[in-house]
Design an enzyme around this catalytic site. Sequence first.
Site, PDB file in Angstrom:
ATOM      1  N   HIS A  76       0.841  -1.194   0.000  1.00  0.00           N
ATOM      2  CA  HIS A  76       0.000   0.000   0.000  1.00  0.00           C
ATOM      3  C   HIS A  76       0.879   1.247   0.000  1.00  0.00           C
ATOM      4  O   HIS A  76       1.813   1.360   0.784  1.00  0.00           O
ATOM      5  CB  HIS A  76      -0.898   0.035   1.241  1.00  0.00           C
ATOM      6  CG  HIS A  76      -2.066  -0.886   1.147  1.00  0.00           C
ATOM      7  ND1 HIS A  76      -3.134  -0.834   2.008  1.00  0.00           N
ATOM      8  CD2 HIS A  76      -2.348  -1.886   0.274  1.00  0.00           C
ATOM      9  CE1 HIS A  76      -4.023  -1.759   1.659  1.00  0.00           C
ATOM     10  NE2 HIS A  76      -3.556  -2.422   0.631  1.00  0.00           N
ATOM     11  N   PRO A 292      -4.143  -0.032  19.111  1.00  0.00           N
ATOM     12  CA  PRO A 292      -3.848  -0.473  17.737  1.00  0.00           C
ATOM     13  C   PRO A 292      -3.988   0.598  16.650  1.00  0.00           C
ATOM     14  O   PRO A 292      -3.652   0.334  15.494  1.00  0.00           O
ATOM     15  CB  PRO A 292      -4.854  -1.606  17.507  1.00  0.00           C
ATOM     16  CG  PRO A 292      -5.929  -1.412  18.509  1.00  0.00           C
ATOM     17  CD  PRO A 292      -5.336  -0.693  19.666  1.00  0.00           C
TER      18      PRO A 292
END
Length: 394
Positions: A76, A292
């Site tokens: 990505h 996270p």
Amino acid sequence: MRRVQVAIFGAGPAGLLLAHLLRQAGVETVVLEAKSREYLETSPHRIRAGVLEWGTKEMAKQAGVGERMLREGLEHGGIYLAFDGGLLHLDFRALAGRSIWVYGQQYLVRDIIQRHLEAGGEILFEHEVVGLENLGEAPVLVFRTPQGKEERLAAEFAVGADGSHSLARRYIPGARIHQKTYPFAWLGILAETRPAAEELIYASSERGFALYSMRSPSLSRNYLQVSPEERLEAWPEERIWEELNRRLEGVAEVRPGPILEKSLTPMRSLVVEPMQYGRFFLVGDAAHVVPPTGAKGMNLAFCDVAVLHRALLAYYRNGDTGPLTRYSQEALRHVWQAELFSYWMTTLLHTLPDPFEEELRRAKLRHLGESLPLQRFLAENYVGLHTTGRYVEG
Ligand SMILES: Cc1cc2nc3c(=O)[nH]c(=O)nc-3n(C[C@H](O)[C@H](O)[C@H](O)COP(=O)(O)OP(=O)(O)OC[C@H]3O[C@@H](n4cnc5c(N)ncnc54)[C@H](O)[C@@H]3O)c2cc1C
């Protein structure tokens, strides 16, 4: 009693990678892991991380465990931020000169186990460490065998890689535990459906934060900000899909599909200081936990491994104990950088209960939308220029 050079407990990404790197350098290791191999490789409770920093990907490649990752993972070039009804693309290659890699942590764990065992490495599954002795001079690991027998393993060095609910961290005398909890949790799903976009979308809506990520072009991994007291039973599938779509309204559409896994993750930050005592060292979540949002947990674990691996090799190759003595000091620099970024991302993107702080947060988001230096700060930290990359290049 059997004696090895380095005894590691915990076969998560941190313990496994360290064992594999040491084995390649001719250092004898044994890994003790409480769960079975099947559980580690297939349990839905172990899906976890999926974003690899550029440096993490490079480390996996250099360690010879990245073949499948390179074949099946997705590269990505950036991420999207959705806020104020619009979509901002952060082009990491332009802003930070690097890309990231999307590949499931569980797949990487499977790949390292396979390569390590093929190379003659030793992992004792279903062997739970229940106590540690004599860590100052000659460590001994006390463990329970699958038959329930208590046995001991002596080592020149011991490494605690036993994750966020660590037993190991209790064995650092006088350690300071820095902690912070957040007033929200993540409800996560893994679903068989095309991801909302080709790159991750971090959406900050008035209804709360949502993350739209993926494991493959047909497998989505999505998260919703919920209250820490939330219960999974309160979220039937229709409610999850409806909420995911409402938090992305006007930006993209999420197509419902079969949900393979549902989980609730509380948010906290934690750092253990120091990360060592005598001949005993902590790596990964045993030493630090991050929320996270910044996708830093596994990447940070790899940073620790890079530093400790170098220090152990300095000892075994040249008898130099200096790098081992400085392990905690060196590791804590990248740990606090990742803690800072994870905190920054978390408090930037989640709606906050205090109305004043919530207005400040919105102002910060608008500023990010207009400021190239701030976008560069985000990009550099996300791809990890200041953490793993440094150790791979250096
Ligand atoms: C929902 C979620 C999403 C996440 N997303 C990302 C992300 O996108 N990017 C990222 O970088 N990180 C992410 N993380 C964090 C990442 O999963 C952790 O940081 C990573 O697993 C840490 O690796 P570790 O090897 O230190 O610990 P773990 O993976 O927890 O491994 C520890 C191992 O030790 C074993 N063990 C425990 N106690 C004992 C004992 N007494 N004896 C023997 N063995 C024992 C456990 O069974 C386990 O296998 C996420 C985490 C969660 C929960």
